[in-house]
Write an enzyme that holds these catalytic residues in place. Sequence first.
Site, PDB file in Angstrom:
ATOM      1  N   GLU A  50       0.670  -1.262   0.265  1.00  0.00           N
ATOM      2  CA  GLU A  50      -0.420   0.075   0.035  1.00  0.00           C
ATOM      3  C   GLU A  50       0.752   1.443  -0.026  1.00  0.00           C
ATOM      4  O   GLU A  50       1.591   1.513   1.035  1.00  0.00           O
ATOM      5  CB  GLU A  50      -1.125  -0.375   1.099  1.00  0.00           C
ATOM      6  CG  GLU A  50      -1.876   1.000   1.125  1.00  0.00           C
ATOM      7  CD  GLU A  50      -2.380   1.328   2.244  1.00  0.00           C
ATOM      8  OE1 GLU A  50      -3.022   2.146   3.089  1.00  0.00           O
ATOM      9  OE2 GLU A  50      -2.659   0.426   3.169  1.00  0.00           O
ATOM     10  N   ASP A  61      -4.758   9.905  10.252  1.00  0.00           N
ATOM     11  CA  ASP A  61      -3.157   8.937   9.922  1.00  0.00           C
ATOM     12  C   ASP A  61      -2.540   9.291  11.268  1.00  0.00           C
ATOM     13  O   ASP A  61      -3.158  10.921  11.927  1.00  0.00           O
ATOM     14  CB  ASP A  61      -2.709   9.058   8.834  1.00  0.00           C
ATOM     15  CG  ASP A  61      -2.475   8.265   7.292  1.00  0.00           C
ATOM     16  OD1 ASP A  61      -3.125   7.283   7.172  1.00  0.00           O
ATOM     17  OD2 ASP A  61      -3.338   9.270   6.430  1.00  0.00           O
TER      18      ASP A  61
END
Length: 136
Positions: A50, A61
């Site tokens: 990814e 995040d």
Amino acid sequence: MSLTASDSLRTLLTQPRCALGVFVPAGLHPPTAERRHLGQIADAGADLFEVGLAHHDAHLDGPVIQAAYRHALCRGHILDRTLRAAEHAARLRPTVVMTYWEPVSRHGPEHLARQFADAGTAGVMVVDLPDHQAER
């Protein structure tokens, strides 16, 4: 007949075993070092990649990825660097790209999807897709 990127990912994910996916934020290192790191990760057992397209507001995040994205953004040319990283990763293992909606909107969804498809990736994941865009 050769497998497409999405076929390779589908084959991997339907196997009766656990696959190891590794997230790599693109653009942190010079291209040669980045390619070497991706190769080392693949050799160490990663089944898929990814690749993260850096974004200035990576609010979903954690602090480590946010810091990595800030560093990558300071290096500049982030889309080109991400395309090169994704292309190399896709030669090694099935690869998807993770991004936020803002870069997709700025570059155009079809254009960005075509660029990453041409680089050999199996897809692009948008982590904060607005509801009104999901209806398209």
